[in-house]
Design a protein around this motif. Structure first.
Motif, mmCIF file in Angstrom:
data_model
loop_
_atom_site.group_PDB
_atom_site.id
_atom_site.type_symbol
_atom_site.label_atom_id
_atom_site.label_comp_id
_atom_site.label_asym_id
_atom_site.label_seq_id
_atom_site.Cartn_x
_atom_site.Cartn_y
_atom_site.Cartn_z
ATOM 1 N N ASP A 44 -0.529 -5.387 -4.225
ATOM 2 C CA ASP A 44 -0.768 -3.941 -3.298
ATOM 3 C C ASP A 44 0.629 -3.846 -2.357
ATOM 4 O O ASP A 44 1.585 -4.985 -2.338
ATOM 5 C CB ASP A 44 -1.909 -3.875 -2.444
ATOM 6 C CG ASP A 44 -2.192 -5.252 -1.763
ATOM 7 O OD1 ASP A 44 -1.384 -5.954 -1.376
ATOM 8 O OD2 ASP A 44 -3.306 -5.657 -1.411
ATOM 9 N N ASP A 45 0.547 -2.776 -1.517
ATOM 10 C CA ASP A 45 1.880 -2.546 -0.603
ATOM 11 C C ASP A 45 1.825 -3.673 0.263
ATOM 12 O O ASP A 45 3.232 -3.923 0.631
ATOM 13 C CB ASP A 45 1.512 -1.348 0.125
ATOM 14 C CG ASP A 45 1.656 -0.122 -0.963
ATOM 15 O OD1 ASP A 45 2.195 -0.278 -2.221
ATOM 16 O OD2 ASP A 45 1.253 0.920 -0.630
ATOM 17 N N GLU A 46 0.717 -4.155 0.866
ATOM 18 C CA GLU A 46 0.902 -5.316 1.705
ATOM 19 C C GLU A 46 1.732 -6.393 1.080
ATOM 20 O O GLU A 46 2.499 -7.216 1.839
ATOM 21 C CB GLU A 46 -0.566 -5.548 2.066
ATOM 22 C CG GLU A 46 -0.666 -6.388 3.358
ATOM 23 C CD GLU A 46 -2.145 -6.769 3.751
ATOM 24 O OE1 GLU A 46 -2.335 -7.874 4.281
ATOM 25 O OE2 GLU A 46 -2.998 -5.669 3.759
ATOM 26 N N ASP A 47 1.129 -6.808 -0.031
ATOM 27 C CA ASP A 47 1.957 -7.938 -0.692
ATOM 28 C C ASP A 47 3.493 -7.645 -0.765
ATOM 29 O O ASP A 47 4.076 -8.332 -0.528
ATOM 30 C CB ASP A 47 1.433 -8.099 -2.228
ATOM 31 C CG ASP A 47 0.329 -9.080 -2.436
ATOM 32 O OD1 ASP A 47 -0.045 -9.687 -1.446
ATOM 33 O OD2 ASP A 47 -0.203 -9.422 -3.523
ATOM 34 N N ALA A 48 3.578 -6.252 -1.270
ATOM 35 C CA ALA A 48 5.223 -6.064 -1.395
ATOM 36 C C ALA A 48 5.741 -6.022 -0.169
ATOM 37 O O ALA A 48 7.020 -6.574 -0.098
ATOM 38 C CB ALA A 48 5.166 -4.501 -1.863
ATOM 39 N N VAL A 54 9.917 -5.632 0.687
ATOM 40 C CA VAL A 54 10.159 -4.103 0.162
ATOM 41 C C VAL A 54 8.949 -3.234 0.711
ATOM 42 O O VAL A 54 8.032 -3.857 1.338
ATOM 43 C CB VAL A 54 10.213 -4.020 -1.285
ATOM 44 C CG1 VAL A 54 11.404 -4.793 -1.893
ATOM 45 C CG2 VAL A 54 9.007 -4.238 -1.985
ATOM 46 N N SER A 55 9.298 -1.901 0.832
ATOM 47 C CA SER A 55 8.271 -0.998 1.434
ATOM 48 C C SER A 55 6.870 -0.904 0.751
ATOM 49 O O SER A 55 5.953 -0.696 1.546
ATOM 50 C CB SER A 55 9.190 0.492 1.822
ATOM 51 O OG SER A 55 9.279 0.953 0.689
ATOM 52 N N SER A 56 6.887 -0.899 -0.509
ATOM 53 C CA SER A 56 5.654 -0.498 -1.040
ATOM 54 C C SER A 56 5.739 -1.284 -2.679
ATOM 55 O O SER A 56 6.873 -1.622 -3.046
ATOM 56 C CB SER A 56 5.400 0.830 -1.228
ATOM 57 O OG SER A 56 6.270 1.230 -2.195
ATOM 58 N N LEU A 57 4.576 -1.254 -3.460
ATOM 59 C CA LEU A 57 4.570 -1.693 -4.706
ATOM 60 C C LEU A 57 5.402 -0.843 -5.560
ATOM 61 O O LEU A 57 5.805 -1.150 -6.773
ATOM 62 C CB LEU A 57 3.109 -1.593 -5.169
ATOM 63 C CG LEU A 57 2.748 -2.488 -6.128
ATOM 64 C CD1 LEU A 57 3.020 -4.087 -5.572
ATOM 65 C CD2 LEU A 57 0.967 -2.588 -6.296
#
Ligand SMILES: Cc1cc2nc3c(=O)[nH]c(=O)nc-3n(C[C@H](O)[C@H](O)[C@H](O)COP(=O)(O)OP(=O)(O)OC[C@H]3O[C@@H](n4cnc5c(N)ncnc54)[C@H](O)[C@@H]3O)c2cc1C
Length: 422
Positions: A44-48, A54-57
């Motif tokens: 997910d974006d949090e992981d990304a 980086v900002s998002s997936l």
């Protein structure tokens, strides 16, 4: 001139999202090159943000590679990776005795024999060393390895051996065109580099044959993979994997995946495997509980969204169609040579594009028209004197690892004859 050995590296970390075709390209390249790596799948974006910075997936900077020295490269190309590993070189000489195109078993063998026998030798490879066999999890019929050997490991040993004898290796560089006049060949690489050599061996092998289905290109590296997919096996844990093909490479791949996957299905168009696969592989497949075999069956359709989600299989006898959910389809249905460049140079090919050499030129009756010398062509020589072909790319070759190695070595013997007498 001796080329420095690549530095030993510990694990490269790759951060990316599931179904990223660039992520697959990187994993495949590192696996074939026998470089240890870790794939960290971002969910997910949090992981990304937290893991990959980086900002998002959906950030176009993914996948991100972090090298053991801490260097970070975003969405790298193969060339950037070879540069980072210290493997990217320009030619050291203005002219060579021998230029070899393709660093599969045939090209590596030619490089070992050429360099060890005193020829200034350059080996040009468009991707990673090892060729087709580098994607094999286990080669069991190569002399001297009774327990079998991993294809990437065997390739890495050969690479090391060729470099130790002083061969130069250009990785991530493809030959695209050639000009051959007696005693001097000029090979042009895709990046504009020119290689001048007194003799040339073409060992470019074959490329995986495609299924030719709609959306195949879209799912390439995102559910559809060519070859045995050795870099992907550990990612298939508890998944349903499909392997297309009835030959030995499909059998090897299925057995390898069966160690990780929930189920493995072999999809073969033949009505029985014993026509195309070695018995020792069939015996093992039959006793492996999580492998099933669909014969007389072809893949008729691919479906999904960003990644492959399901495939349609058609039974050739009954016409019955069935849909299966999967995101892992490995295509092992042989290969075709890519020798279009040979047409421009006037090198003779057979109807399927394989390069014709030696006695086959005479059989063809072509020699009288296209062979310019008084002597007959040497055994692995094409109709252009001083240009040889070895391994799978050659018309009539036996498509085996050992044969490719043998032809690479043999081609060098004829190179010596050509260089000494013309
Ligand atoms: C999955 C798999 C498993 C196999 N297992 C076995 C096995 O167990 N035993 C066995 O005997 N055989 C096996 N084979 C067959 C064997 O690997 C091949 O016969 C052998 O690799 C042929 O070697 P080659 O050097 O002629 O060509 P390839 O292996 O095809 O190598 C050709 C090389 O040339 C490079 N190249 C292509 N075009 C260019 C260009 N324009 N410029 C620069 N480089 C270029 C390619 O990237 C490639 O690295 C297997 C094949 C596969 C696919």
């Amino acid at each position: 001139m001796e080329q420095s050995q690549p530095a030993q590296v510990s694990k490269v970390r790759i951060y990316g999202k599931m179904g990223s075709s660039i992520g697959y390209m990187i994993r495949d390249f590192l696996h074939r090159s026998d470089v240890p790596f870790e794939w960290i799948e971002l969910v997910d974006d949090e992981d990304a943000r937290g893991l990959a910075g980086v900002s998002s997936l959906n950030d176009s900077r993914l996948p991100v590679c972090v090298f053991p020295d801490g260097a970070r490269v975003e969405c790298p190309t193969v060339r950037q990776i070879t540069e980072k590993l210290g493997w990217f070189h320009d030619p050291c000489r203005s002219e060579y005795d021998l230029a070899i195109y393709g660093a599969g078993p045939a090209g590596l063998s030619a490089a070992v024999y050429g360099a060890s026998e005193g020829l200034t030798t350059i080996l040009v490879e468009r991707l990673a060393v090892g060729g087709q066999a580098a994607s094999s999890s286990k080669i069991e019929n190569y002399l001297g390895f009774p327990q079998g050997i991993n294809g990437a490991e065997l390739a890495e040993r050969a690479r090391e051996q060729a470099l130790r004898f002083g061969a130069e290796l250009l990785l991530g560089r493809a030959g695209v065109r050639g000009d051959f006049v007696p005693g001097k060949g000029v090979g042009y690489l895709a990046d504009g580099t020119k290689i001048v050599a007194r003799s040339t061996i073409c060992a470019t092998g074959v490329e995986y044959r495609r299924l030719n289905l709609p959306k195949e290109e879209k799912f390439l590296g995102a559910g559809v993979y060519y070859g045995a997919g050795a870099s992907e096996a550990s990612l298939c844990a508890n998944e349903d994997v499909f392997v297309v093909g009835g030959g030995n490479s499909a059998g090897q791949a299925a057995l390898h995946f069966s160690r990780f996957a929930k189920t493995v299905t072999i999809v073969a168009m033949e009505d029985a495997l014993n026509k195309t696969m070695s018995q020792y592989l069939i015996d093992r497949i039959q006793t492996t509980a999580n492998i099933r075999v669909f014969t007389s069956t072809v893949v008729a359709g691919l479906n999904g969204n960003e990644i492959l989600r399901e495939i349609t299989l058609t039974n050739g006898n009954t016409g019955q169609q069935q849909i299966f959910a999967t995101r892992w389809l490995f295509v092992c249905i042989g290969g075709v040579p890519h020798t279009d460049w040979a047409v421009e140079v006037g090198i003779q090919r057979d109807a399927s594009g394989y390069l014709i050499t030696g006695p086959d030129l005479l059989l063809n009756g072509a020699s009288s028209k296209s062979w310019p010398l008084d002597r007959n062509p040497y055994y692995l020589e094409t109709n252009v004197p001083g240009v040889f072909a070895a391994g799978d790319v050659r018309h009539g070759s036996v498509k085996r690892y050992a044969s490719a190695v043998g032809e690479g070595a043999m081609a060098v013997t004829f190179v010596h004859r050509y260089l000494s007498t013309g």
